[in-house]
Write an enzyme that holds these catalytic residues in place. Structure first.
Site, PDB file in Angstrom:
ATOM      1  N   GLY A  15       0.771  -1.261   0.127  1.00 14.47           N
ATOM      2  CA  GLY A  15      -0.181   0.080  -0.020  1.00 14.47           C
ATOM      3  C   GLY A  15       0.893   1.249   0.104  1.00 14.47           C
ATOM      4  CB  CYS A  42       2.556  -8.727  -0.174  1.00 16.59           C
ATOM      5  SG  CYS A  42       2.295  -9.789  -1.539  1.00 16.59           S
ATOM      6  CB  CYS A  47       1.308 -12.737  -1.307  1.00 15.93           C
ATOM      7  SG  CYS A  47       0.872 -11.500  -0.394  1.00 15.93           S
ATOM      8  CE  LYS A  50       0.585 -17.719  -0.309  1.00 13.28           C
ATOM      9  NZ  LYS A  50      -0.331 -17.176   0.404  1.00 13.28           N
ATOM     10  CE  LYS A  51       0.147 -19.298  -6.856  1.00 13.59           C
ATOM     11  NZ  LYS A  51      -0.469 -18.428  -7.913  1.00 13.59           N
ATOM     12  N   GLY A 174      -3.993 -22.933  14.477  1.00 10.43           N
ATOM     13  CA  GLY A 174      -4.882 -21.898  13.891  1.00 10.43           C
ATOM     14  C   GLY A 174      -5.635 -22.480  12.732  1.00 10.43           C
ATOM     15  N   GLY A 175      -6.726 -22.085  12.067  1.00  7.30           N
ATOM     16  CA  GLY A 175      -7.618 -22.566  11.175  1.00  7.30           C
ATOM     17  C   GLY A 175      -8.006 -21.557   9.884  1.00  7.30           C
ATOM     18  N   GLY A 176      -7.037 -20.707   9.908  1.00  5.16           N
ATOM     19  CA  GLY A 176      -7.195 -19.642   8.909  1.00  5.16           C
ATOM     20  C   GLY A 176      -6.536 -19.658   7.765  1.00  5.16           C
ATOM     21  CE1 TYR A 177      -7.321 -15.903   2.333  1.00  2.06           C
ATOM     22  CE2 TYR A 177      -8.319 -15.290   4.683  1.00  2.06           C
ATOM     23  CZ  TYR A 177      -8.444 -15.245   3.017  1.00  2.06           C
ATOM     24  OH  TYR A 177      -9.593 -14.636   2.574  1.00  2.06           O
ATOM     25  CB  VAL A 178      -1.206 -17.976   8.055  1.00  2.00           C
ATOM     26  CG1 VAL A 178       0.122 -18.326   8.172  1.00  2.00           C
ATOM     27  CG2 VAL A 178      -1.302 -16.583   7.492  1.00  2.00           C
ATOM     28  CB  ALA A 179      -3.528 -22.279   9.833  1.00  2.00           C
ATOM     29  CD  GLU A 181      -2.597 -19.186   1.616  1.00  2.00           C
ATOM     30  OE1 GLU A 181      -3.015 -18.852   0.736  1.00  2.00           O
ATOM     31  OE2 GLU A 181      -1.473 -18.709   2.196  1.00  2.00           O
ATOM     32  CG  HIS A 434     -15.539 -30.243 -23.426  1.00  2.00           C
ATOM     33  ND1 HIS A 434     -15.953 -30.631 -21.960  1.00  2.00           N
ATOM     34  CD2 HIS A 434     -15.117 -31.368 -23.841  1.00  2.00           C
ATOM     35  CE1 HIS A 434     -16.075 -31.903 -21.924  1.00  2.00           C
ATOM     36  NE2 HIS A 434     -15.682 -32.523 -23.167  1.00  2.00           N
ATOM     37  CD  GLU A 439     -16.575 -28.141 -19.929  1.00  2.00           C
ATOM     38  OE1 GLU A 439     -17.544 -28.231 -20.945  1.00  2.00           O
ATOM     39  OE2 GLU A 439     -15.610 -29.021 -19.728  1.00  2.00           O
TER      40      GLU A 439
HETATM   41  P1  NDP Z   1      -6.841 -15.551   9.942  1.00  2.00           P
HETATM   42  O1  NDP Z   1      -7.659 -14.602  10.627  1.00  2.00           O
HETATM   43  O2  NDP Z   1      -7.469 -16.059   8.621  1.00  2.00           O
HETATM   44  O3  NDP Z   1      -6.683 -16.961  11.052  1.00  2.00           O
HETATM   45  C1  NDP Z   1      -6.589 -16.918  12.320  1.00  2.00           C
HETATM   46  C2  NDP Z   1      -6.819 -18.101  12.944  1.00  2.00           C
HETATM   47  O4  NDP Z   1      -6.262 -18.276  14.371  1.00  2.00           O
HETATM   48  C3  NDP Z   1      -8.300 -18.436  13.036  1.00  2.00           C
HETATM   49  O5  NDP Z   1      -8.476 -19.793  12.815  1.00  2.00           O
HETATM   50  C4  NDP Z   1      -8.638 -18.112  14.704  1.00  2.00           C
HETATM   51  O6  NDP Z   1      -9.542 -18.860  14.976  1.00  2.00           O
HETATM   52  C5  NDP Z   1      -7.198 -18.683  15.235  1.00  2.00           C
HETATM   53  N1  NDP Z   1      -6.939 -18.021  16.401  1.00  2.00           N
HETATM   54  C6  NDP Z   1      -7.008 -16.704  16.655  1.00  2.00           C
HETATM   55  N2  NDP Z   1      -6.743 -16.273  17.938  1.00  2.00           N
HETATM   56  C7  NDP Z   1      -6.222 -17.462  18.552  1.00  2.00           C
HETATM   57  C8  NDP Z   1      -5.940 -17.789  19.786  1.00  2.00           C
HETATM   58  N3  NDP Z   1      -5.633 -17.005  20.790  1.00  2.00           N
HETATM   59  N4  NDP Z   1      -5.632 -19.135  20.022  1.00  2.00           N
HETATM   60  C9  NDP Z   1      -5.934 -20.208  19.136  1.00  2.00           C
HETATM   61  N5  NDP Z   1      -6.497 -19.875  17.846  1.00  2.00           N
HETATM   62  C10 NDP Z   1      -6.652 -18.525  17.471  1.00  2.00           C
HETATM   63  O7  NDP Z   1      -5.587 -15.308  10.195  1.00  2.00           O
HETATM   64  P2  NDP Z   1      -4.218 -15.474   9.456  1.00  2.00           P
HETATM   65  O8  NDP Z   1      -2.931 -15.156  10.135  1.00  2.00           O
HETATM   66  O9  NDP Z   1      -4.277 -16.889   8.759  1.00  2.00           O
HETATM   67  O10 NDP Z   1      -4.233 -14.599   8.163  1.00  2.00           O
HETATM   68  C11 NDP Z   1      -4.376 -13.186   8.117  1.00  2.00           C
HETATM   69  C12 NDP Z   1      -4.964 -12.571   7.082  1.00  2.00           C
HETATM   70  O11 NDP Z   1      -3.984 -12.304   6.107  1.00  2.00           O
HETATM   71  C13 NDP Z   1      -6.227 -13.172   6.631  1.00  2.00           C
HETATM   72  O12 NDP Z   1      -7.322 -12.709   7.225  1.00  2.00           O
HETATM   73  C14 NDP Z   1      -6.031 -12.773   5.136  1.00  2.00           C
HETATM   74  O13 NDP Z   1      -6.645 -11.837   4.891  1.00  2.00           O
HETATM   75  C15 NDP Z   1      -4.421 -12.499   4.760  1.00  2.00           C
HETATM   76  N6  NDP Z   1      -3.988 -13.611   4.014  1.00  2.00           N
HETATM   77  C16 NDP Z   1      -4.553 -13.829   2.927  1.00  2.00           C
HETATM   78  C17 NDP Z   1      -3.866 -15.027   2.014  1.00  2.00           C
HETATM   79  C18 NDP Z   1      -4.312 -15.143   0.437  1.00  2.00           C
HETATM   80  O14 NDP Z   1      -4.786 -14.167   0.316  1.00  2.00           O
HETATM   81  N7  NDP Z   1      -4.311 -16.296   0.221  1.00  2.00           N
HETATM   82  C19 NDP Z   1      -2.911 -15.881   2.554  1.00  2.00           C
HETATM   83  C20 NDP Z   1      -2.530 -15.632   3.937  1.00  2.00           C
HETATM   84  C21 NDP Z   1      -3.006 -14.410   4.623  1.00  2.00           C
HETATM   85  P3  NDP Z   1     -11.219 -18.449  14.827  1.00  2.00           P
HETATM   86  O15 NDP Z   1     -11.734 -18.623  13.447  1.00  2.00           O
HETATM   87  O16 NDP Z   1     -11.872 -19.127  15.838  1.00  2.00           O
HETATM   88  O17 NDP Z   1     -11.199 -16.781  15.063  1.00  2.00           O
END
Ligand code: NDP
Length: 457
Positions: A15, A42, A47, A50-51, A174-179, A181, A434, A439
């Site tokens: 940014g 990034c 990003c 990572k990629k 964790g269960g989000g993007y970073v976890a 990936e 095709h 498709e």
């Molecule tokens: P996220 O918010 O995606 O995930 C964080 C995870 O950690 C969630 O599962 C959350 O649980 C869990 N969590 C948070 N606090 C705690 C805690 N104290 N104890 C245990 N678990 C916890 O964050 P990321 O760091 O993975 O990514 C950050 C941001 O970066 C993303 O939101 C995205 O915008 C960006 N990003 C994008 C990517 C892409 O475009 N491909 C790749 C990587 C990052 P809960 O779900 O319960 O809140």
């Protein structure tokens, strides 16, 4: 005061760099202050590397199916080679960023900046005070680590890019993007990988089919997922780390990675002292033009907590420069942002999830699940999902969700149609290509199911 600027940008990430370049191109006198490397999260530790790691990890999938296509492969993986080649590419990109800033006439100051007033910035190492018409805070974020005993024994994505050796096993919290990936990366590179998540299904907030589909895909790759459990503490045990879980179980791992979200880099840079208001989580409060509560101070990117995605930060930075230096006030539309998760299988998504759409009115849901063609000669069970959600009346497309090979690339192009307000009729009018997976999006006939009055029928 040593110098007078039109704009001082703090932070040379996606940014900040874009804002600085565009402002300079509009004739503004611009300095950008960066204490680490030019490129930001990034480019340097997000990003891009990572990629590259995701690509590396996907070779194992290709080797797995190669035999069914007649190939015999004797594959060996060397981690230091990957890290060194990645570092070379990141250095090249950083140099390109520096070159682009310099060509635009932006002064790059290698220092840490602290805001001293609405128009003042102090350089911490250099000790100089600078004055400026506007300040742009683009300082990004950093990984959040839970406050547990032994937390210093764990790593985050920052360190994962520079490990000297691959661990024999890893626990990722964790269960989000970073976890997901990094679970993909480590598992694909042969590391025994376990995920631990406090919730009951990964990727909270995503469409349910994507969450279930990705969970299945990760498990097929041998990744263990432990739900509704936390890490309580870490302890050194020989070369391993002994993890104490919230369910009283203890287990050793070669490494532990926290992927527990990120926090804004908004503290320790003088913002509160000059009256810039923050949200409770630490993100800077901004209006639709990225202006903070101090009129001469703007903020863009992850530090504002709007959408932590590079292209969003780039757009926000560009629009600030247009607003301030081209007499062209522009506000970023954050309502239709497509996103991809570079896990295996890959996830691409835009628009409303099924659950969200069902609360907005009557909808039709079209969904198909099939084995992608690359798997058809093999015993690989991986399946692909494509899902289209439309209004029942007017049949405007509200959401598209894809999991499987090429999902990110597909969603990038679908995003154009969604942004134009495409309807199911528009999709149907499009000639299929095709054999492709995409498709399926233009050949759906009857809905798989519908929601009427909020109920699935
Ligand atoms: P996220 O918010 O995606 O995930 C964080 C995870 O950690 C969630 O599962 C959350 O649980 C869990 N969590 C948070 N606090 C705690 C805690 N104290 N104890 C245990 N678990 C916890 O964050 P990321 O760091 O993975 O990514 C950050 C941001 O970066 C993303 O939101 C995205 O915008 C960006 N990003 C994008 C990517 C892409 O475009 N491909 C790749 C990587 C990052 P809960 O779900 O319960 O809140």
């Amino acid at each position: 005061m040593d110098k007078q600027y039109d704009l001082i940008v703090i932070g040379a990430g996606s940014g900040g760099v874009r804002a600085a370049r565009v402002a300079a191109n509009h004739g503004a006198k611009v300095a950008i202050v960066e204490e680490y490397r030019v490129g930001g999260t990034c480019v340097i530790r997000g990003c891009v590397p990572k990629k590259l790691f995701v690509y590396a990890s996907r070779f194992s999938d290709m080797f797995e199916v190669a035999g069914s296509f007649g190939w015999t492969v004797d594959a060996q993986f060397d981690w230091p080679t990957l890290v060194a080649n990645k570092d070379k590419e990141i250095a090249r990109l950083e140099a390109a960023y520096v070159g682009a800033l310099e060509r635009a006439g932006v002064e790059i100051i290698r220092d840490r900046a602290v805001v001293t007033g609405p128009n003042g910035v102090k350089l911490v190492k250099g000790g100089r005070e600078l004055s400026t018409r506007y300040i742009l805070v683009a300082t990004g974020g950093h990984p959040r680590i839970p406050h547990i005993p032994g937390r210093e024994l764990g790593i985050t994505s920052n360190e994962a890019f520079h490990l000297e050796t691959l661990p024999h096993s890893i626990l990722i919290e964790g269960g989000g993007y970073v976890a997901v990936e990094f679970a993909t990366i480590f598992a694909g590179l042969g590391v025994d990988t376990t995920m631990i998540y406090r919730g009951d299904k990964i990727l909270r907030g995503f469409d349910e089919d994507l969450r279930v589909g990705l969970e299945a895909g990760l498990q097929e790759r041998g990744i263990r997922i432990i739900y509704q459990t936390n890490v309580r503490g870490l302890q050194k045990q020989g070369d391993d780390i002994l993890v104490h879980f919230s369910d009283e179980v203890d287990a050793p791992f070669g490494a532990v990675m926290f992927a527990t979200g990120r926090e804004a880099n908004s503290h320790g840079i003088g913002l509160a002292e000059v009256g810039v208001e923050l949200h409770s989580g630490g993100a800077i409060k901004v209006d639709k033009y990225s202006q903070t509560t101090v009129p001469s101070i703007y903020a863009v990117g992850d530090v504002t907590g709007r959408a932590a995605l590079t292209p969003v930060a780039v757009r926000e930075g560009w629009y600030v420069a247009e607003t301030l230096f081209n007499n062209n006030p522009l506000a970023v539309d954050h309502s239709q942002i497509g996103t991809a998760v570079f896990a295996e299988p890959e996830v691409g998504t835009i628009g409303l999830t099924e659950t969200e759409a069902a609360t907005h009115g009557d909808i039709d849901v079209f969904v198909t699940r099939f084995r992608p063609m690359i798997n058809t000669l093999t015993s690989h069970p991986g399946r692909m999902i494509l899902k289209l959600i439309t209004e029942a009346e007017g049949d405007k497309v509200l959401g598209v969700h894809i999991i499987g090979p090429g999902a990110a690339e597909m969603i990038q192009l679908v995003a154009i149609a969604i942004g134009m307000g495409a309807t199911k009729v528009d999709f149907d009018r499009t000639m299929a290509m095709h054999p492709t997976a995409g498709e399926e999006l233009v050949t759906f006939k009857a809905p798989s199911y519908r929601y009427r009055g909020g109920a699935k029928v």
